[in-house]
Design an enzyme around this catalytic site. Structure first.
Site, short mmCIF file in Angstrom:
data_model
loop_
_atom_site.label_atom_id
_atom_site.label_comp_id
_atom_site.label_asym_id
_atom_site.label_seq_id
_atom_site.Cartn_x
_atom_site.Cartn_y
_atom_site.Cartn_z
N GLY A 178 -9.64 5.21 2.21
CA GLY A 178 -10.37 5.90 3.27
C GLY A 178 -11.69 5.24 3.60
O GLY A 178 -12.72 5.91 3.73
N THR A 185 -7.86 2.81 9.76
CA THR A 185 -8.05 3.50 11.03
C THR A 185 -9.13 2.89 11.93
O THR A 185 -8.91 2.75 13.14
CB THR A 185 -8.40 4.98 10.74
OG1 THR A 185 -7.44 5.49 9.84
CG2 THR A 185 -8.41 5.80 12.00
N ASN A 197 -10.00 0.23 0.87
CA ASN A 197 -8.91 0.18 1.84
C ASN A 197 -9.41 0.57 3.23
O ASN A 197 -10.10 1.58 3.38
CB ASN A 197 -7.79 1.15 1.45
CG ASN A 197 -7.04 0.69 0.22
OD1 ASN A 197 -7.45 -0.23 -0.46
ND2 ASN A 197 -5.93 1.35 -0.05
N VAL A 198 -9.02 -0.21 4.23
CA VAL A 198 -9.49 0.03 5.59
C VAL A 198 -8.32 -0.07 6.56
O VAL A 198 -7.62 -1.08 6.59
CB VAL A 198 -10.57 -1.01 6.00
CG1 VAL A 198 -11.07 -0.72 7.40
CG2 VAL A 198 -11.73 -1.03 5.01
N GLY A 254 -8.64 8.01 7.51
CA GLY A 254 -8.96 8.26 8.91
C GLY A 254 -10.43 8.60 9.06
O GLY A 254 -11.22 8.46 8.12
N ASP A 312 0.84 -1.19 0.00
CA ASP A 312 0.00 0.00 0.00
C ASP A 312 0.89 1.25 0.00
O ASP A 312 1.98 1.24 0.59
CB ASP A 312 -0.89 -0.04 1.26
CG ASP A 312 -2.03 0.96 1.19
OD1 ASP A 312 -2.47 1.31 0.09
OD2 ASP A 312 -2.50 1.38 2.28
N SER A 320 -12.56 3.89 6.42
CA SER A 320 -13.00 4.14 7.81
C SER A 320 -13.95 5.31 7.91
O SER A 320 -13.69 6.38 7.35
CB SER A 320 -11.78 4.41 8.70
OG SER A 320 -10.95 3.29 8.72
P1 13P Z 1 -8.73 4.53 6.47
O1 13P Z 1 -7.67 4.67 7.50
O2 13P Z 1 -9.62 5.72 6.38
O3 13P Z 1 -9.54 3.28 6.64
O4 13P Z 1 -8.01 4.45 5.04
C1 13P Z 1 -7.09 3.42 4.79
C2 13P Z 1 -6.47 3.56 3.46
O5 13P Z 1 -7.05 4.13 2.54
C3 13P Z 1 -5.13 2.96 3.28
O6 13P Z 1 -4.63 3.11 2.00
#
Ligand code: 13P
Length: 279
Positions: free
Chosen positions: A207, A231, A228-229, A179, A81, A209
């Site tokens: 993002g 936070t 993608n997850v 986040g 990532d 989360s």
């Molecule tokens: P979050 O922390 O918002 O879940 O996003 C994670 C992310 O996009 C990692 O690439």
């Protein structure tokens, strides 16, 4: 079984569902992600960010992930990532990652095309697929990602970028943040639709989360294949830890680690259920 990210996302695109890419940093996050994916009978992507290379032994981590993936009843991919350095990408390819993300989002479109193209050549020679980003995702609360400007992806630029670089997946910036959101999320699903019409490859949503459930399911219906997850899962583990310490419980590290894993699992399950909802 260890499966290429490309194969996992091609199936997701065809059947209009999405796959969670959970950020991992240790055995517990890795075990939690594979365990919940098996319970939900849904593929999963294990994502290690370049920023954890200082603290996680990359080769050891890749070997461990591959061993657990081979035992798993569902397809598991191993993804790098947000990588900014070519050296990190080569290192990940050398130890068997199935895909890499090159993040050139801070550069101009032309520069981003030039650098991404070079990465695509290297990765494709090794049979590894490439994700890249244009526009940039801003940072909300509790994230440890780099700050982005929050520039939304322009569909015309997206088409040019994909045509000229040959990337396999595109991270589209449509208003989600890395986040937790500082106020009301402002996510442009109309823009996502335009991007989907402009490019044919699977789209990625960074993002995950804090993104409202209904937005997430609509985004999947409009072409998002990977979410993608990080936070929200991290917060669940940290809040378990804080509570245990505040209660003044007699604690042992081994109990803390397994307690954190258990705390992360329901959050991961929630995401997987949301993303496979469309099947
Ligand atoms: P979050 O922390 O918002 O879940 O996003 C994670 C992310 O996009 C990692 O690439």
């Amino acid at each position: 079984m260890l499966t290429s990210t490309k194969e996992i996302l091609a199936a997701a695109q065809l059947r209009k569902y999405a796959v969670a890419a959970f950020n991992v940093y240790n055995l517990e996050t890795l075990q939690a992600a594979i365990r919940v994916a098996e319970k939900e009978n849904h593929p999963v992507i294990i994502a290690l960010g370049e920023r954890y290379f200082d603290t996680v032994d990359v080769e050891g981590f890749a070997a461990l992930t591959k061993a657990l993936a081979e035992k798993a009843s569902i397809p598991v991919a191993l993804h790098l990532d947000h990588a900014y350095q070519k050296e990190s990408i080569v290192r990940a390819i050398d130890c068997g990652f199935t895909s890499v993300m090159y993040d050139g989002s801070k550069f101009s479109l032309e520069e981003n095309i030039q650098y991404t193209k070079e990465i695509v050549e290297i990765a494709h020679k090794a049979g590894v697929s490439v994700e890249a980003e244009i526009g940039s995702v801003a940072r909300g609360d509790f994230s440890d990602e780099e700050e982005g400007e929050g520039t939304l992806t322009d569909p015309k630029s997206a088409k040019k970028f994909v045509d000229e670089t040959g990337v396999d997946f595109l991270a589209a910036s449509i208003g989600t943040v890395h986040g937790m959101y500082k106020g009301e999320p402002n996510i442009d699903l109309g823009l996502l639709e335009e991007i989907q019409h402009a490019v044919q490859i699977p789209l990625v949503l960074h993002g995950g989360s804090g993104t409202p459930d209904n937005i997430m399911t609509q985004a999947v219906a409009k072409g998002i294949c990977k979410v993608n997850v990080n936070t929200e899962v991290s917060l669940a583990a940290v809040s378990y830890l804080k509570q245990a310490i505040e209660e003044g419980r007699q604690v042992h590290l081994s109990d803390m680690m397994s307690g954190m894993q258990k705390a992360m699992e329901p959050v991961m399950t929630k995401f997987i259920r949301l993303l496979k909802n469309q099947q």
